[in-house]
Design an enzyme around this catalytic site. Sequence first.
Site, PDB file in Angstrom:
ATOM      1  N   SER A   1      43.119  35.761  88.172  1.00 50.04           N
ATOM      2  CA  SER A   1      43.146  36.887  89.339  1.00 50.04           C
ATOM      3  C   SER A   1      43.453  36.418  90.844  1.00 50.04           C
ATOM      4  O   SER A   1      43.166  35.264  91.091  1.00 50.04           O
ATOM      5  CB  SER A   1      41.943  37.731  89.083  1.00 50.04           C
ATOM      6  OG  SER A   1      41.927  38.804  90.269  1.00 50.04           O
TER       7      SER A   1
ATOM      8  N   TYR B   1      32.558  38.503  90.492  1.00 53.20           N
ATOM      9  CA  TYR B   1      34.200  38.443  89.768  1.00 53.20           C
ATOM     10  C   TYR B   1      34.864  37.394  90.482  1.00 53.20           C
ATOM     11  O   TYR B   1      35.317  36.669  89.797  1.00 53.20           O
ATOM     12  CB  TYR B   1      34.606  39.890  89.928  1.00 53.20           C
ATOM     13  CG  TYR B   1      36.055  40.004  89.346  1.00 53.20           C
ATOM     14  CD1 TYR B   1      36.123  39.897  87.649  1.00 53.20           C
ATOM     15  CD2 TYR B   1      37.310  40.065  89.992  1.00 53.20           C
ATOM     16  CE1 TYR B   1      37.382  40.081  87.203  1.00 53.20           C
ATOM     17  CE2 TYR B   1      38.449  40.026  89.114  1.00 53.20           C
ATOM     18  CZ  TYR B   1      38.450  40.290  87.945  1.00 53.20           C
ATOM     19  OH  TYR B   1      39.439  40.261  87.419  1.00 53.20           O
TER      20      TYR B   1
HETATM   21  N1  LIG Z   1      42.861  45.017  85.438  1.00 51.53           N
HETATM   22  C1  LIG Z   1      43.156  44.277  86.770  1.00 51.53           C
HETATM   23  O1  LIG Z   1      43.013  45.027  87.598  1.00 51.53           O
HETATM   24  C2  LIG Z   1      42.955  42.805  86.649  1.00 51.53           C
HETATM   25  C3  LIG Z   1      43.923  42.117  87.553  1.00 51.53           C
HETATM   26  C4  LIG Z   1      43.759  40.799  87.563  1.00 51.53           C
HETATM   27  C5  LIG Z   1      43.376  40.261  86.433  1.00 51.53           C
HETATM   28  N2  LIG Z   1      42.719  40.903  85.366  1.00 51.53           N
HETATM   29  C6  LIG Z   1      42.313  39.988  84.425  1.00 51.53           C
HETATM   30  O2  LIG Z   1      43.020  40.462  83.155  1.00 51.53           O
HETATM   31  C7  LIG Z   1      42.100  40.158  81.919  1.00 51.53           C
HETATM   32  C8  LIG Z   1      42.478  41.503  81.129  1.00 51.53           C
HETATM   33  O3  LIG Z   1      41.996  42.648  81.639  1.00 51.53           O
HETATM   34  P1  LIG Z   1      42.244  44.021  81.598  1.00 51.53           P
HETATM   35  O4  LIG Z   1      42.735  44.654  82.791  1.00 51.53           O
HETATM   36  O5  LIG Z   1      43.075  44.251  80.255  1.00 51.53           O
HETATM   37  O6  LIG Z   1      40.752  44.654  81.177  1.00 51.53           O
HETATM   38  P2  LIG Z   1      40.455  45.510  79.991  1.00 51.53           P
HETATM   39  O7  LIG Z   1      41.121  46.641  79.741  1.00 51.53           O
HETATM   40  O8  LIG Z   1      38.774  45.825  80.548  1.00 51.53           O
HETATM   41  O9  LIG Z   1      40.244  44.588  78.533  1.00 51.53           O
HETATM   42  C9  LIG Z   1      39.356  43.504  78.732  1.00 51.53           C
HETATM   43  C10 LIG Z   1      39.058  43.229  77.186  1.00 51.53           C
HETATM   44  O10 LIG Z   1      37.978  42.320  77.141  1.00 51.53           O
HETATM   45  C11 LIG Z   1      36.842  42.806  76.271  1.00 51.53           C
HETATM   46  N3  LIG Z   1      35.709  41.922  76.569  1.00 51.53           N
HETATM   47  C12 LIG Z   1      34.668  42.435  77.508  1.00 51.53           C
HETATM   48  N4  LIG Z   1      33.660  41.714  77.370  1.00 51.53           N
HETATM   49  C13 LIG Z   1      33.845  40.970  76.115  1.00 51.53           C
HETATM   50  C14 LIG Z   1      32.688  40.052  75.401  1.00 51.53           C
HETATM   51  N5  LIG Z   1      31.705  39.915  75.752  1.00 51.53           N
HETATM   52  N6  LIG Z   1      33.302  39.549  74.303  1.00 51.53           N
HETATM   53  C15 LIG Z   1      34.501  39.777  73.925  1.00 51.53           C
HETATM   54  N7  LIG Z   1      35.397  40.741  74.503  1.00 51.53           N
HETATM   55  C16 LIG Z   1      34.939  41.269  75.562  1.00 51.53           C
HETATM   56  C17 LIG Z   1      36.756  44.278  76.695  1.00 51.53           C
HETATM   57  O11 LIG Z   1      36.132  44.692  75.461  1.00 51.53           O
HETATM   58  P3  LIG Z   1      35.050  46.154  76.028  1.00 51.53           P
HETATM   59  O12 LIG Z   1      36.224  47.173  75.984  1.00 51.53           O
HETATM   60  O13 LIG Z   1      34.356  46.270  74.803  1.00 51.53           O
HETATM   61  O14 LIG Z   1      34.317  46.031  77.115  1.00 51.53           O
HETATM   62  C18 LIG Z   1      38.033  44.572  76.732  1.00 51.53           C
HETATM   63  O15 LIG Z   1      38.845  44.877  75.426  1.00 51.53           O
HETATM   64  C19 LIG Z   1      40.898  40.061  82.586  1.00 51.53           C
HETATM   65  O16 LIG Z   1      40.639  38.833  82.241  1.00 51.53           O
HETATM   66  C20 LIG Z   1      40.930  40.357  84.067  1.00 51.53           C
HETATM   67  O17 LIG Z   1      39.737  39.756  84.842  1.00 51.53           O
HETATM   68  C21 LIG Z   1      42.664  42.176  85.558  1.00 51.53           C
END
Ligand SMILES: NC(=O)c1ccc[n+]([C@@H]2O[C@H](COP(=O)([O-])OP(=O)(O)OC[C@H]3O[C@@H](n4cnc5c(N)ncnc54)[C@H](OP(=O)(O)O)[C@@H]3O)[C@@H](O)[C@H]2O)c1
Length: 262
Positions: free
Chosen positions: A138, A151
């Site tokens: 990120s 985070y």
């Molecule tokens: N969204 C943003 O603003 C943003 C910005 C920059 C970077 N990112 C990065 O991009 C990546 C994807 O984010 P996203 O926005 O797609 O988030 P998301 O929609 O919350 O998806 C994250 C996924 O990871 C799973 N997860 C969480 N804890 C876990 C565990 N203990 N074991 C296995 N799986 C687990 C979640 O499952 P649950 O639903 O069960 O929790 C969810 O399905 C992350 O690494 C995030 O830090 C996101």
Amino acid sequence: MNLKDKRIVLTGAAGGMGSILARALLERGAKLAMVDANADALQSLATDLSEDAYPVAADLSSAEGCANAIKACQQHLGQVDMLINLAGLNGFVSFAEQDPAHIEIMMRVNVLAPMLLTRALLPSFLANNSGKIVNVGSVFGSIGFAWFATYSASKFGLRGFSEALRRELANTGVEVSYIAPRAVKTPMNDNAVMKMGEATGMNMDEPDAIVEKIIRAIEQDKKDSYFGFPEALFVRVNALLPRLVDKALAGQNKIAKTFLLK
Ligand SMILES: NC(=O)c1ccc[n+]([C@@H]2O[C@H](COP(=O)([O-])OP(=O)(O)OC[C@H]3O[C@@H](n4cnc5c(N)ncnc54)[C@H](OP(=O)(O)O)[C@@H]3O)[C@@H](O)[C@H]2O)c1
């Protein structure tokens, strides 16, 4: 890298970006083992997708969960060509009030799990002299943001791991890349974050657009990628002149504080 027939382990596959990325990888001819803690969402995603997408329900917050997940992925895919570490957890919270258990789980999922999954696959990557590790970090992994201390720490850790390992593997056929989106409209950002983002003028991208950029970065073998202007520029400014960024963010930090849940 051409993604056709590549055997890929994708973590966080059932999430906001993961489900879109899974589809995009399949469209390019990849074969997937999709890992996620959300077993129901994962199963319904797998049902929607082709038989080239195999669901592996696993909790990556423990070493045992990581080991079991990799074993299941290897049993299904055989040799793995690529690991995409996308699973992650966020937390918009005052660090003084953050539950210590939440601090621990966030560090485990966001930084320790990618390291353990990489460690499990690396010997076979090295034996084949090929393989790719893609770590999704990120902008918060280069600029520490107030109210996101854990985070930010986890993503700084993931970026440091990616850089060090890329240098360690420089003379091998194994590649490491680090990809850093800015804020994205996914379920990771709850109501409080969305409202704070609006009030502070935070740029928020659509997940489809970011997934396209992630795919392009992988196909073009980018070593690191930072998405979005001016955030990508601020990453460089923060590295050189952090006091300037302290001042630039001070007003935004005050506004953001009013959106913290009590
Ligand atoms: N969204 C943003 O603003 C943003 C910005 C920059 C970077 N990112 C990065 O991009 C990546 C994807 O984010 P996203 O926005 O797609 O988030 P998301 O929609 O919350 O998806 C994250 C996924 O990871 C799973 N997860 C969480 N804890 C876990 C565990 N203990 N074991 C296995 N799986 C687990 C979640 O499952 P649950 O639903 O069960 O929790 C969810 O399905 C992350 O690494 C995030 O830090 C996101």
